[in-house]
Design a protein around this motif. Structure first.
Motif, PDB file in Angstrom:
ATOM      1  N   SER A 254       0.830  -1.206   0.000  1.00 18.41           N
ATOM      2  CA  SER A 254       0.000   0.000   0.000  1.00 18.41           C
ATOM      3  C   SER A 254       0.870   1.265   0.000  1.00 18.41           C
ATOM      4  CB  SER A 254      -0.912  -0.055   1.225  1.00 18.41           C
ATOM      5  OG  SER A 254      -1.328   1.214   1.588  1.00 18.41           O
ATOM      6  N   ARG A 255       1.957   1.246   0.780  1.00 21.25           N
ATOM      7  CA  ARG A 255       2.847   2.421   0.804  1.00 21.25           C
ATOM      8  C   ARG A 255       3.535   2.615  -0.537  1.00 21.25           C
ATOM      9  NH1 ARG A 255       7.108   2.731   3.338  1.00 21.25           N
ATOM     10  NH2 ARG A 255       7.056   0.705   4.384  1.00 21.25           N
ATOM     11  N   ALA A 256       3.999   1.517  -1.152  1.00 17.61           N
ATOM     12  CA  ALA A 256       4.656   1.611  -2.466  1.00 17.61           C
ATOM     13  C   ALA A 256       3.651   2.138  -3.497  1.00 17.61           C
ATOM     14  CB  ALA A 256       5.185   0.242  -2.882  1.00 17.61           C
ATOM     15  N   ASP A 258       1.081   4.133  -2.925  1.00 13.82           N
ATOM     16  CA  ASP A 258       0.877   5.570  -2.694  1.00 13.82           C
ATOM     17  C   ASP A 258       2.052   6.373  -3.247  1.00 13.82           C
ATOM     18  OD1 ASP A 258      -1.434   4.975  -1.428  1.00 13.82           O
ATOM     19  OD2 ASP A 258      -0.675   5.218   0.621  1.00 13.82           O
ATOM     20  N   GLU A 259       3.252   5.861  -3.064  1.00 13.06           N
ATOM     21  CA  GLU A 259       4.438   6.607  -3.473  1.00 13.06           C
ATOM     22  C   GLU A 259       4.615   6.621  -4.994  1.00 13.06           C
ATOM     23  OE1 GLU A 259       9.219   6.305  -3.220  1.00 13.06           O
ATOM     24  OE2 GLU A 259       8.139   5.399  -1.556  1.00 13.06           O
ATOM     25  N   LEU A 260       4.363   5.475  -5.638  1.00 10.31           N
ATOM     26  CA  LEU A 260       4.685   5.336  -7.062  1.00 10.31           C
ATOM     27  C   LEU A 260       3.494   5.579  -7.989  1.00 10.31           C
ATOM     28  CD1 LEU A 260       6.854   2.138  -6.541  1.00 10.31           C
ATOM     29  CD2 LEU A 260       7.746   4.385  -7.194  1.00 10.31           C
ATOM     30  N   ASN A 261       2.299   5.496  -7.446  1.00 14.00           N
ATOM     31  CA  ASN A 261       1.079   5.730  -8.196  1.00 14.00           C
ATOM     32  C   ASN A 261       1.027   4.986  -9.548  1.00 14.00           C
ATOM     33  OD1 ASN A 261      -1.401   6.849  -8.386  1.00 14.00           O
ATOM     34  ND2 ASN A 261      -0.685   8.776  -9.312  1.00 14.00           N
ATOM     35  N   PRO A 262       1.190   3.670  -9.545  1.00 14.32           N
ATOM     36  CA  PRO A 262       1.200   2.915 -10.801  1.00 14.32           C
ATOM     37  C   PRO A 262      -0.188   2.811 -11.433  1.00 14.32           C
ATOM     38  CG  PRO A 262       1.203   1.416  -8.943  1.00 14.32           C
ATOM     39  CD  PRO A 262       1.269   2.797  -8.357  1.00 14.32           C
ATOM     40  N   ALA A 263      -0.204   2.509 -12.742  1.00  9.44           N
ATOM     41  CA  ALA A 263      -1.490   2.328 -13.440  1.00  9.44           C
ATOM     42  C   ALA A 263      -2.065   0.942 -13.146  1.00  9.44           C
ATOM     43  CB  ALA A 263      -1.291   2.516 -14.933  1.00  9.44           C
ATOM     44  N   THR A 264      -1.162  -0.013 -12.883  1.00 10.24           N
ATOM     45  CA  THR A 264      -1.611  -1.362 -12.496  1.00 10.24           C
ATOM     46  C   THR A 264      -0.883  -1.776 -11.232  1.00 10.24           C
ATOM     47  OG1 THR A 264      -1.986  -2.055 -14.776  1.00 10.24           O
ATOM     48  CG2 THR A 264      -1.661  -3.820 -13.185  1.00 10.24           C
ATOM     49  N   VAL A 265      -1.623  -2.339 -10.295  1.00  7.20           N
ATOM     50  CA  VAL A 265      -0.982  -2.939  -9.122  1.00  7.20           C
ATOM     51  C   VAL A 265      -1.496  -4.374  -9.001  1.00  7.20           C
ATOM     52  CG1 VAL A 265      -2.626  -1.789  -7.584  1.00  7.20           C
ATOM     53  CG2 VAL A 265      -0.543  -2.734  -6.632  1.00  7.20           C
ATOM     54  N   GLY A 266      -0.543  -5.284  -8.747  1.00  9.53           N
ATOM     55  CA  GLY A 266      -0.944  -6.696  -8.699  1.00  9.53           C
ATOM     56  C   GLY A 266      -0.193  -7.486  -7.648  1.00  9.53           C
ATOM     57  N   ILE A 267      -0.748  -8.624  -7.315  1.00  5.76           N
ATOM     58  CA  ILE A 267      -0.057  -9.582  -6.432  1.00  5.76           C
ATOM     59  C   ILE A 267       0.013 -10.895  -7.189  1.00  5.76           C
ATOM     60  CG2 ILE A 267       0.055 -10.674  -4.148  1.00  5.76           C
ATOM     61  CD1 ILE A 267      -1.810  -8.595  -3.064  1.00  5.76           C
ATOM     62  N   VAL A 268       1.208 -11.491  -7.251  1.00  2.00           N
ATOM     63  CA  VAL A 268       1.400 -12.729  -8.028  1.00  2.00           C
ATOM     64  C   VAL A 268       2.229 -13.739  -7.235  1.00  2.00           C
ATOM     65  CG1 VAL A 268       1.303 -11.458 -10.210  1.00  2.00           C
ATOM     66  CG2 VAL A 268       3.528 -11.879  -9.147  1.00  2.00           C
ATOM     67  N   GLY A 269       2.281 -14.971  -7.743  1.00  2.00           N
ATOM     68  CA  GLY A 269       3.045 -16.034  -7.078  1.00  2.00           C
ATOM     69  C   GLY A 269       2.124 -16.873  -6.215  1.00  2.00           C
ATOM     70  N   GLY A 270       2.624 -18.034  -5.781  1.00  2.00           N
ATOM     71  CA  GLY A 270       1.807 -19.011  -5.066  1.00  2.00           C
ATOM     72  C   GLY A 270       1.004 -18.458  -3.902  1.00  2.00           C
TER      73      GLY A 270
END
Ligand code: KG4
Ligand code: ZN
Length: 335
Positions: A254-256, A258-270
């Motif tokens: 969440s902090r990253a 807020d700081e980077l304001n990406p167009a896509t945010v995702g969680i991946v991996g097992g």
């Protein structure tokens, strides 16, 4: 433009998987032969056994994939294979099979980074818009990766010791639940209450993670209780442990974000298959992307997706590919 079809091979750990994908969109075939059941009784992956099972499985998986796609190898434009990171013996099975197939058929060979594959799973049935931010949580890795544009991967934080999935597997072993521990703890935690006093691991202002302290705290607490003949309430313990892991992962993501304001945010991996992580991530960031269960854990469809980026750049293997068990998500195949 002419259709492009990639046959991708994944053997980095304990899944023998082959996918056939058309134009980075259409999954024509996807076969996953998991060895997890075989390692259940042992309590973890034995690398040599995994390699031997890949040797047994890879050809039948290949035949099944071609059959499922209803095509012949002649119709494939390129062969792709995971070259790292992973278990060296396991990787070599896929890499050697891919080298032979490429030579016999005269088709170009693409060497794919497994971690980039995990991130590219977000492009299956969806689309990554850049800049993008991904939290990779798997059995061997826990990393926050920023992608200013397509094909560029920058680690902004990572675990200093155990990976998140590894901590699930180790705590499951401490609780004598079985292997792999992630899904077992996930299930059990649903019936538990967070009433064990466990620490929040490295819940600080950095983007790095550390899960070995939490694992030790779990180990010590179980030992102390056993010495006092106090029964461990496994569901409550699983719930308490899981809440600590999920809380810290999401705080940093969440902090990253807020700081980077990406167009896509995702969680991946097992570990992105975890139901509590998914629920809380979606409540925190409704737009967050998490792959379908089958594309969260190791699979060859994600390897095919990453291979299309290399195909676009003409990044082919010159002579033969070889396994590179310790590469980072930032690395690309170099001839
Ligand atoms: O990405 P993956 O399939 O293989 C690696 O590249 O490491 O991740 C495997 C890890 C294992 O540690 C497993 O326990 C964990 O993912 N995992 C989960 C869940 N399903 C798999 N962890 C938490 N909750 C789950 N539902
Ligand atoms: Zn993986």
């Amino acid at each position: 433009m002419k259709d492009k079809i990639i046959l991708a091979i994944e053997t980095s750990c304990d899944e023998t998987s082959i996918a056939i994908v058309k134009n980075k969109k259409e999954i024509l075939a996807h076969v996953i032969n998991s060895q997890a059941d075989k390692f259940k009784e042992i309590g973890g992956v034995v690398p040599e056994m995994a390699s031997r099972m890949h040797v047994d499985n890879i050809f039948p998986v290949y035949i099944q994939a071609l059959k499922e796609a209803n095509i012949t190898i002649d119709e494939i434009d390129a062969i792709a294979v995971t070259y790292g990171p992973g278990l060296v013996g396991a990787l070599l099975c896929g890499v050697n099979f891919a080298n032979s197939l490429s030579m016999l058929t005269n088709k170009p060979l693409i060497a794919v980074n497994h971690m980039q594959g995990h991130i590219q799973a977000l492009n299956i049935n969806d689309e990554i818009v850049y800049p993008a931010l991904a939290l990779i949580v798997s059995g061997g890795h826990t990393e926050l990766v920023y992608m200013p544009k397509a094909k560029e991967y920058q680690i902004i934080g990572q675990t200093l010791d155990d990976a998140a999935g590894e901590s699930y597997d180790k705590v499951a072993r401490i609780l004598k639940l079985g292997y792999p521990g992630g899904p077992l703890i996930d299930q059990l935690a649903k019936t538990g209450i967070d009433n064990y006093d466990l620490p929040y691991p490295k819940n600080d202002e950095s983007y790095d993670f550390s899960f070995s302290g939490l694992k030790s705290a779990c180990f010590n607490l179980v030992n102390q209780q056993q010495m006092k003949n106090i029964e461990i309430r496994k569901a409550d313990f699983a719930c308490s442990f899981q809440n600590r892991v999920v809380e810290v992962l999401l705080n940093k993501l969440s902090r990253a974000n807020d700081e980077l304001n990406p167009a896509t945010v995702g969680i991946v991996g097992g570990v992105s298959a975890n139901s509590e992580l998914k629920k809380r991530a979606k409540a925190m960031l409704p737009e967050i992307k998490i792959p379908q269960l089958i594309y969260s854990t190791d699979n060859a469809a994600m390897i095919a997706m990453a291979a299309f980026d290399e195909l676009e750049d003409g990044n082919f293997v010159d002579s033969v590919a070889n396994a590179k068990p310790t590469i980072s998500v930032e690395d690309k195949w170099q001839n």
